[in-house]
Design an enzyme around this catalytic site. Structure first.
Site, PDB file in Angstrom:
ATOM      1  N   THR A  33       0.757  -1.217   0.029  1.00  0.00           N
ATOM      2  CA  THR A  33       0.011   0.064  -0.066  1.00  0.00           C
ATOM      3  C   THR A  33       0.865   1.400  -0.028  1.00  0.00           C
ATOM      4  O   THR A  33       0.642   2.270  -0.929  1.00  0.00           O
ATOM      5  CB  THR A  33      -0.975  -0.222   1.269  1.00  0.00           C
ATOM      6  OG1 THR A  33      -1.670  -1.189   1.387  1.00  0.00           O
ATOM      7  CG2 THR A  33      -1.921   1.129   1.260  1.00  0.00           C
ATOM      8  N   GLY A 100       4.821  -8.245   6.104  1.00  0.00           N
ATOM      9  CA  GLY A 100       5.704  -8.103   5.343  1.00  0.00           C
ATOM     10  C   GLY A 100       7.103  -8.562   6.002  1.00  0.00           C
ATOM     11  O   GLY A 100       8.259  -8.268   5.333  1.00  0.00           O
ATOM     12  N   GLU A 106      10.140  -0.623  10.833  1.00  0.00           N
ATOM     13  CA  GLU A 106       8.827   0.061  10.977  1.00  0.00           C
ATOM     14  C   GLU A 106       8.613   0.745  12.341  1.00  0.00           C
ATOM     15  O   GLU A 106       8.209   1.779  12.214  1.00  0.00           O
ATOM     16  CB  GLU A 106       7.802  -0.665  10.404  1.00  0.00           C
ATOM     17  CG  GLU A 106       7.805  -1.151   8.859  1.00  0.00           C
ATOM     18  CD  GLU A 106       6.650  -2.351   8.553  1.00  0.00           C
ATOM     19  OE1 GLU A 106       6.216  -2.999   9.574  1.00  0.00           O
ATOM     20  OE2 GLU A 106       6.317  -2.238   7.307  1.00  0.00           O
TER      21      GLU A 106
HETATM   22  O1  DER Z   1       4.638  -5.607   7.502  1.00  0.00           O
HETATM   23  C1  DER Z   1       3.956  -4.586   7.699  1.00  0.00           C
HETATM   24  O2  DER Z   1       3.466  -4.220   8.713  1.00  0.00           O
HETATM   25  C2  DER Z   1       3.492  -3.855   6.399  1.00  0.00           C
HETATM   26  O3  DER Z   1       3.226  -2.573   6.629  1.00  0.00           O
HETATM   27  C3  DER Z   1       2.482  -4.768   5.669  1.00  0.00           C
HETATM   28  O4  DER Z   1       1.941  -5.876   6.309  1.00  0.00           O
HETATM   29  C4  DER Z   1       1.281  -3.891   5.015  1.00  0.00           C
HETATM   30  O5  DER Z   1       0.812  -4.732   4.087  1.00  0.00           O
HETATM   31  P1  DER Z   1       0.132  -4.221   2.676  1.00  0.00           P
HETATM   32  O6  DER Z   1       1.146  -4.848   1.424  1.00  0.00           O
HETATM   33  O7  DER Z   1      -1.428  -4.792   2.820  1.00  0.00           O
HETATM   34  O8  DER Z   1       0.104  -2.769   2.715  1.00  0.00           O
END
Ligand code: DER
Length: 234
Positions: A33, A100, A106
């Site tokens: 996203t 992810g 993050e």
């Molecule tokens: O790993 C994470 O927290 C990422 O922000 C991810 O999980 C977000 O996923 P998306 O591909 O649906 O934006």
């Protein structure tokens, strides 16, 4: 594709509404996203005013791909605003992140940011508690040698299942994060208790680097809907 349209609508609106006029340092999250947020920032007339701070190799690539100025969190510790995705967001803006496998950087960049704005599609908005929709467990980054010990600890204090995340067809053996660690996904069921207590207990385990529970960190969340509209929580 309605899902991609939803992601883009949320990301564009979040960037357009939240980048401070005098912003200098902008955190760029990870996932699919935030790709649209980096794209939108790259379209701003004052794009060269910003130094963008990544949260993963993938995030660094987004900064390069959109011809944005790049800096690292060990150079710039005062981030004005960070845009990031999430796997699930509850009604109080707490998040499960780490789908992810980028949760450590993050959370590091988020912890250095004045504002954290989450952008997501409609699948991520939980009606109430965390882990109502997200069934893959809480992602936890662990030092590789400690993974068995951490697995046992998590089971002992209530996890129904704990999986060491495997690379599957993308990589034989466990996923290795950008920091050289493993990811474990721990299923505690719906998180309807004190999320801060759970997070602190997990973080207190020797071998745990960080969790994907983002508690009291989010300022606003933008959810793109199937019909192109955007729901904002704050
Ligand atoms: O790993 C994470 O927290 C990422 O922000 C991810 O999980 C977000 O996923 P998306 O591909 O649906 O934006």
């Amino acid at each position: 594709d309605p899902l991609e349209q939803a992601k883009r609508a949320a990301a564009y609106m979040a960037v357009d509404q939240n980048v401070p006029k005098d912003a200098k340092f902008v955190g760029i999250g990870s996932g699919s996203t935030v790709v649209y947020a980096a794209e939108r920032i790259g379209q701003l007339p004052n794009k060269d005013q910003f130094i963008c701070i990544p949260t993963s190799f993938q995030s660094k690539q987004l900064i390069f791909d959109n011809d944005l100025k790049f800096g690292t969190i060990d150079q710039y510790l005062n981030v004005d605003i960070t845009f990031d995705g999430a796997d699930e967001v509850d009604s109080r803006l707490n998040c499960i992140k780490g789908g992810g496998a980028c949760l450590f950087q993050e959370k590091l960049v988020a912890s250095c940011s004045k504002k954290l704005v989450i952008i997501a599609d409609y699948r991520k908005k939980s009606p109430r508690y965390l882990a109502e929709n997200w069934r893959k467990g809480i992602p936890i980054e662990v030092v590789p040698i400690a993974w068995i010990k951490v697995k046992n600890d998590l089971i002992n204090f209530g996890a129904r299942s704990v999986q060491l995340r495997q690379g599957g067809t993308q990589k034989a053996g466990p996923v290795v994060t950008d920091n050289g660690n493993f990811i474990m996904d721990a299923d505690f069921g719906v998180i309807d208790g004190d999320i801060k207590v759970l997070n602190d207990k997990i973080r207190g385990l020797v071998g745990v680097v960080e969790t994907g529970l983002f508690v009291d960190m989010v300022e606003k969340a933008y959810f793109g809907n199937k019909d192109g509209s955007v729901t904002i929580l704050f």
